[in-house]
Design a protein around this motif. Structure first.
Motif, mmCIF file in Angstrom:
data_model
loop_
_atom_site.group_PDB
_atom_site.id
_atom_site.type_symbol
_atom_site.label_atom_id
_atom_site.label_comp_id
_atom_site.label_asym_id
_atom_site.label_seq_id
_atom_site.Cartn_x
_atom_site.Cartn_y
_atom_site.Cartn_z
ATOM 1 N N LYS A 73 0.831 -1.206 0.000
ATOM 2 C CA LYS A 73 0.000 0.000 0.000
ATOM 3 C C LYS A 73 0.868 1.261 0.000
ATOM 4 O O LYS A 73 0.562 2.225 -0.705
ATOM 5 N N ARG B 160 1.320 4.461 -2.993
ATOM 6 C CA ARG B 160 0.973 5.864 -2.728
ATOM 7 C C ARG B 160 2.089 6.829 -3.122
ATOM 8 O O ARG B 160 1.892 8.038 -3.131
ATOM 9 N N SER C 61 -5.379 6.386 1.811
ATOM 10 C CA SER C 61 -5.588 5.887 0.446
ATOM 11 C C SER C 61 -5.344 6.947 -0.625
ATOM 12 O O SER C 61 -5.729 6.767 -1.771
ATOM 13 N N HIS C 62 -4.730 8.057 -0.247
ATOM 14 C CA HIS C 62 -4.487 9.134 -1.200
ATOM 15 C C HIS C 62 -3.128 8.932 -1.855
ATOM 16 O O HIS C 62 -2.113 8.811 -1.180
#
Length: 687
Positions: free
Chosen positions: A293, A297, A449-450
């Motif tokens: 993750k 990003r 989650s940006h």
């Protein structure tokens, strides 16, 4: 158990022997229920195929598997043999008849070859095979201990392991998942089921009828099933409805114990505390998920040209924020505070394993520094339940009665030391003294989650640039031999990267043509080039490579992909490429697990190794589950020097690493000189 119930000597006094005693009890109950006198064909069927594993309790499984077994007819249905009914016998003859059948289930005086093992022994092999095929990192010995606690009830053992390993709801047992189907096949192969397809169909046919069949078998006052009952149950199994979402055999697991949920919970506490190896594997999977993750990003170009170094050297997941934000902050801070002597870009990160392993050690050290009574296993449990949030884990420990201190600089010192941070003093000063003043600003920048834009990464670098930059003058210099070795490592890395990049690009182009879309290839973040059979003659080479990589579309969305391609330059094998999501626990690859490399594989697609665990169960694979577990244990627990450390060695910042490399080369040269002297001193052949 009676003395005549003997086990193979190889199992005496072990968990396996205790479980066999329990299994014999299940068979005695099943035999007491079956009308063997009226249905004489049941006894040979039970001895051939009535294994005690499946999706119900062991006794129900024995009976259902017995009823489902028959000779396959040409149309695919089950043909059941008709036998003449024997004259009725008295009670003593019936008891003697059942004892004769039971004696054929119980093992003899010594170990028997696989083809001669009883249905009880084959049941035990199937139970262990299911658990070790379904759960990653589970040694056979641990599987046996869980089966002993579960009294040889497969789904109770599954429930115990899931709870003991802190499985999240989304990762829990699903009856129609690929992992369950694969594990059931492995169990059937290990148990040498005579009608393989019939057994699998019967197991799934039982699920919609579990409640009805269980009620029939446990009806109050029932001593034995009638011939009519057998016909009724056989028809149910022969005509199963489609599985529904409401068909959840795990819902019945708690009822298998006299006391529902509290009994299972108590059994979990009985699992010995030293069973931490498989739990660490689960923790490492969760850590890997956070790193994937975090990688997604970063702006891919920024990561490939600059931040890959900070990620691998100091991008740990512990800190004052959530794990993903901590990885990003620690990565950017290290690159800002300790810039490289020379920038170089990469297309590939072979594996994130070494920074993930160090992060896991740091997380556990942080939790345990706040309370000396917390064991390593308990620290992992708290971290898994709190999604790797250290402060939440410490708070949970406090709620459970542990005497704990607050998250302070001692925790960060312990974490940095356990994680082999390249500059622990500077890191502790940064995270304890400098970062708190910027928490609100940093938190607003790192929205969940940006995907960060390059300008936001630059803003973050500016925010974190208050640390003084070290002098770029090397304190210790590499020896000539060490420098040559480092140069070779870097050249090998660049050669592999060029090859993998070309193959991945070809895989992406194939995928684009099939979907009619375009992807911009980002960083390759996991490579295992040891998949399939060995093909090299003079040098060790394998058939295929498995790789994960990120690719983005014009709208900015980034997708994780899986690719498989041939390791031959001129191969006609078409590379395959599939998008994958997260780190699905429902998919396993024996080759990647054997190499200790975490690659995310697609569900339900054809790639080399998709049937690997079935081959292990059949004995067709060149390694076993025990060997897989042994290798990943050594690899996951390693926190010393990795090849990637050599690739990223910087004379300005890595004095300790340079010392280690110089020493290693010095020792190697001494060993080589000693070997040359030994060979010279040996007498020539024939003298």
């Amino acid at each position: 158990m009676p003395d005549r119930w003997r086990r193979p000597h190889t199992w005496d006094g072990t968990w396996a022997g205790k479980i066999l005693d329990i299994i014999y009890g299940h068979y005695k109950k099943a035999l007491d229920l079956l009308p063997l006198e009226d249905k004489t064909e049941l006894a040979p069927r039970l001895l051939d195929a009535g294994v005690c594993f499946g999706f119900a309790d062991p006794v129900t499984n024995i009976i259902a598997n017995t009823l489902s077994f028959g000779e396959p007819a040409p149309d695919g249905s089950i043909k059941r043999r008709k036998r003449k009914r024997k004259p009725k016998t008295n009670a003593s003859e019936e008891a003697r008849s059942r004892e004769e059948v039971l004696s054929r289930i119980v093992a003899g005086d010594g170990p028997s070859p696989p083809e001669a093992r009883t249905v009880a022994e084959r049941s035990l092999e199937g139970l262990v095979s299911f658990l070790t095929s379904y759960f990653r990192y589970l040694p056979n010995w641990d599987a046996l201990r869980y089966l002993s606690l579960a009294r040889a009830d497969l789904l109770v053992a599954v429930s115990l392991i899931q709870k003991d390993h802190c499985y999240r709801y989304k990762d829990q047992f699903r009856i129609c998942s690929p992992a369950v189907k694969t594990s059931l096949k492995c169990a059937a192969w290990s148990a040498r089921q005579p009608n393989f397809d019939g057994f699998l169909a019967g197991c799934f046919a039982l699920v919609p009828h579990i409640n009805k069949i269980t009620q029939t078998l446990s009806a109050e006052g029932r001593c034995r099933l009638t011939a009519h009952d057998i016909s009724f149950l056989s028809q149910l199994l022969a005509n199963p409805p489609k599985l529904k979402r409401s068909d959840k055999p795990m819902d019945l697991v708690a009822k298998r114990f006299h006391d529902p949920e509290p009994k299972i919970a108590a059994s979990i506490e009985d699992v010995p505390g030293e069973l931490t190896e498989s739990l660490r594997g689960v923790l490492m999977d969760r850590v890997h998920e956070h790193y994937l993750k975090a990688v997604s990003r970063f702006p891919m170009k920024d990561l490939q040209t600059h931040h890959h170094r900070g990620l691998l050297k100091a991008g740990y997941c512990f800190g004052p924020f959530d794990p993903v934000s901590n990885i990003i902050i620690n990565t950017v801070w290290y690159g800002t505070a300790f810039p490289p002597s020379e920038e170089f870009g990469v297309d590939m990160i072979c594996t994130l394993r070494h920074v993930e392993s160090r992060s896991a050690n740091g997380l556990m050290a942080f939790v345990r520094s706040c309370s000396p009574v917390i064991s390593e296993r308990k620290a992992m449990v708290y971290l898994l339940k709190c999604n790797l949030d250290v402060c939440e884990a410490i708070q949970m420990a406090k709620q459970e009665g542990c005497d704990v201190s607050i998250c302070d600089d001692n925790g960060y010192k312990a974490a940095a030391k356990a994680a082999y941070h390249p500059n622990p003093e500077a890191y502790c000063e940064f995270v304890v003294q400098s970062l708190p003043a910027l928490r609100s600003t940093v938190r607003s920048l790192l929205r969940p989650s940006h995907m960060l834009a390059p300008i936001e990464i630059l803003h973050l670098s500016t925010l974190l640039s208050f640390s003084s930059v070290e002098s770029l003058e090397p304190i210790i210099h590499l020896t000539e031999d060490a420098l040559n070795q480092i140069t070779n490592y870097k050249q090998d890395f660049l050669t592999q990267q060029s090859f993998v990049r070309g193959k991945v690009e070809a895989a992406v182009r194939n995928y684009e043509q099939s979907k009619g879309c375009y992807y911009d290839l980002g960083v390759i973040c996991g490579v295992n080039d040891r998949v399939g059979k060995v093909t090299g003659i003079f040098d060790t080479k394998f058939q295929y490579t498995h790789a994960n990589f990120w690719a983005s579309q014009d709208n900015g969305t980034s997708t994780l992909f899986f690719a498989e391609f041939s390791n031959d330059e001129d191969s006609n094998y078409e590379p395959i490429c599939y998008p994958v999501c997260g780190l699905p626990t429902q998919v396993r690859c024996c080759y990647c697990e054997y190499q200790g490399i975490r690659i995310v594989h697609p569900i339900g697609s054809w790639w080399e190794g998709v049937n690997g665990f079935e081959k292990i169960a059949c004995g067709e694979q060149y390694f076993t589950n025990t060997e897989i577990v042994g290798r990943w244990k050594l690899i996951d627990n390693r926190v010393g020097i990795f090849v990637q450390d050599y690739v990223y060695l910087d004379p300005a910042h890595d004095a300790k690493l340079i010392q280690a490399v110089n020493k290693a080369e010095r020792v190697r040269n001494i060993d080589m000189d000693a070997e040359m002297r030994r060979r010279k001193s040996e007498p020539a052949a024939g003298h």
